[in-house]
Design a protein around this motif. Structure first.
Motif, mmCIF file in Angstrom:
data_model
loop_
_atom_site.group_PDB
_atom_site.id
_atom_site.type_symbol
_atom_site.label_atom_id
_atom_site.label_comp_id
_atom_site.label_asym_id
_atom_site.label_seq_id
_atom_site.Cartn_x
_atom_site.Cartn_y
_atom_site.Cartn_z
ATOM 1 N N UNK A 244 90.807 93.282 87.970
ATOM 2 C CA UNK A 244 91.252 92.283 86.993
ATOM 3 C C UNK A 244 91.147 90.865 87.546
ATOM 4 N N UNK A 245 90.539 90.741 88.722
ATOM 5 C CA UNK A 245 90.352 89.424 89.321
ATOM 6 C C UNK A 245 91.498 88.945 90.187
ATOM 7 N N UNK A 246 92.493 89.795 90.349
ATOM 8 C CA UNK A 246 93.680 89.390 91.103
ATOM 9 C C UNK A 246 93.404 89.378 92.609
ATOM 10 N N UNK A 247 93.781 88.287 93.230
ATOM 11 C CA UNK A 247 93.593 88.149 94.672
ATOM 12 C C UNK A 247 94.910 88.401 95.398
ATOM 13 N N UNK A 248 94.843 88.480 96.718
ATOM 14 C CA UNK A 248 96.057 88.599 97.523
ATOM 15 C C UNK A 248 96.959 87.385 97.312
ATOM 16 N N UNK A 249 96.336 86.228 97.100
ATOM 17 C CA UNK A 249 97.107 85.001 96.892
ATOM 18 C C UNK A 249 97.917 85.074 95.605
ATOM 19 N N UNK A 250 97.347 85.699 94.570
ATOM 20 C CA UNK A 250 98.099 85.884 93.324
ATOM 21 C C UNK A 250 99.404 86.633 93.600
ATOM 22 N N UNK B 135 91.872 100.577 90.935
ATOM 23 C CA UNK B 135 92.017 99.276 90.262
ATOM 24 C C UNK B 135 91.459 98.133 91.108
ATOM 25 N N UNK B 136 90.853 98.494 92.234
ATOM 26 C CA UNK B 136 90.215 97.488 93.080
ATOM 27 C C UNK B 136 91.118 96.838 94.103
ATOM 28 N N UNK B 137 92.386 97.268 94.148
ATOM 29 C CA UNK B 137 93.314 96.641 95.092
ATOM 30 C C UNK B 137 93.150 97.233 96.485
#
Length: 391
Positions: A256-262, A221-223
């Protein structure tokens, strides 16, 4: 006579199984003399042999006697779930029985796996059994240690899950980078799990074995492992990841575009978020997910005042004015949950303009506060947006 000895219980247990489970060697010899090899080779309805029963209690003399009678053929019998007598010996910590089985049955026995793919090394790793791991490596080599379950779990994953750090170190020495780089069917490496648990010693060890490449691996999932550290607010893990992976690692975004900051914002992990902001600044906080959600949306939704204040300082009004694809702002999410303090903070930075934003369906934050019966939130909205907002 023999007919009596060949009788079974409902589950298929013979008198030979019972003798083996008790480690009664003389009884086994008597049964062999009276019933022959056929009796000692019989298996229960679930596939368990006499060797399984001797292995589960680690009875060496019984195992040797069974091998003399049934040879390798007996030792290679498996349960219907694929479990061998070697699996039983390892699972119950009988290292001498394991060594004996390895000596007479060899690597072929060790390469047998259960239906879910579990090997002897998986059980040894789960138990943190260093002696068993050394025996398995001696007779099965690296090939055995590299076996994975149907879910892609390696013995290294399982040692880590159970907190057996010494076993993990041993596995890294035996299996090297190839073992440490194994990932689950979801693409999760040992580094992902170590980061999630905040195990900085393991992260450093993984870096020593696999280098920066291991820590830069992402799941399907790209994480990254940094995402998992942020998710759980593992501050020290984030520091180590920054040290060895640099800004690039902490700036990674998932599919899904989620960053560590999210993730840090959503969990209200202020200290973790502070580290991320020091590294990525406004560039990081302005990243949005595929659905348009910013880290400020998530902090507001959770009512995480400390995290929201940090984000306001870093991204300013520009960040707060961002809306999701459905048109919802940070103020909408805070209002819907009745987070009055968060709304006050949002108003101070975004002003009336922020409070007046409506969704594609013309839903205002006042509608959502009223719908939830959030009186304090409505009071903030009335003071900030006045009659125009309420109308």
């Amino acid at each position: 006579g023999k007919e009596l000895l060949m009788m079974r219980m409902v589950d298929g247990t013979t008198c030979a199984h019972s003798a083996a489970f008790g480690g009664h060697v003389e009884a086994l010899r008597m049964l062999y003399e009276a019933g022959g090899k056929e009796l000692l080779m019989m298996v229960m309805h679930d596939g368990r042999s006499c060797a399984h029963f001797a292995a589960v209690i680690g009875h060496l003399e019984a195992l040797r006697m069974l091998y003399e009678v049934g040879g390798k053929e007996l030792l290679m019998k498996v349960k219907k779930d694929g479990s061998s007598c070697a699996h039983f010996a390892v699972r119950h910590g009988h290292v001498e029985a394991l060594r004996m089985l390895c000596e007479v049955a060899g690597k072929g026995l060790l390469m047998m796996v259960e239906d879910d793919g579990s090997s002897c090394a998986h059980f040894a790793a789960m138990n943190g059994d260093l002696q068993a791991l050394h025996i398995l490596f001696e007779f099965g080599g690296k090939d055995h240690l590299l076996l994975v379950t149907q879910d892609g779990l390696s013995c290294a994953h399982l040692a880590l899950f159970k907190g057996h750090v010494e076993a993990l170190h041993t596995l890294s020495e035996m299996g090297g980078k190839e073992l440490m780089m194994k990932v689950t069917k979801d693409g999760l490496s040992c580094a992902h799990f170590a980061a999630k648990e905040g195990n900085v010693d393991v992260l450093r060890m993984l870096h020593d074995v696999g280098g920066r490449a291991l820590l830069m691996m992402v799941a399907h999932n790209g994480m990254s492992c940094a995402h998992y550290a942020a998710l759980e607010g593992q501050v020290e893990a984030l520091r180590v990841l920054l040290e060895v992976g640099g800004k690039e690692l902490l700036m990674m975004v998932a599919q899904d575009g989620q960053s560590c900051a999210h993730l840090a914002a959503e969990g209200g992990h202020g200290e973790a978020l502070q580290i991320l902001l020091e590294v990525g600044g406004k560039e990081l906080v302005m990243v949005t997910r595929g659905d348009g959600v910013s880290c400020a949306h998530l902090a507001a939704h959770g009512g995480h005042g400390e995290a929201l204040q940090m984000l306001c300082d870093a991204g300013g009004k520009e960040l707060l004015m961002m809306v999701k694809k459905d048109g919802m702002s940070c103020a909408h999410l805070a209002a819907a949950k009745g987070h009055a303090e968060a709304l006050q903070m949002l108003y101070q930075v975004g002003g009336e303009e922020l409070l007046m934003i409506v969704t594609e369906n013309s839903v205002s934050c006042a509608h959502l506060a009223a719908q939830g019966g959030h009186v304090e939130a409505l009071r903030v909205l009335c003071e900030g947006g006045g009659k125009e907002l309420l109308m």
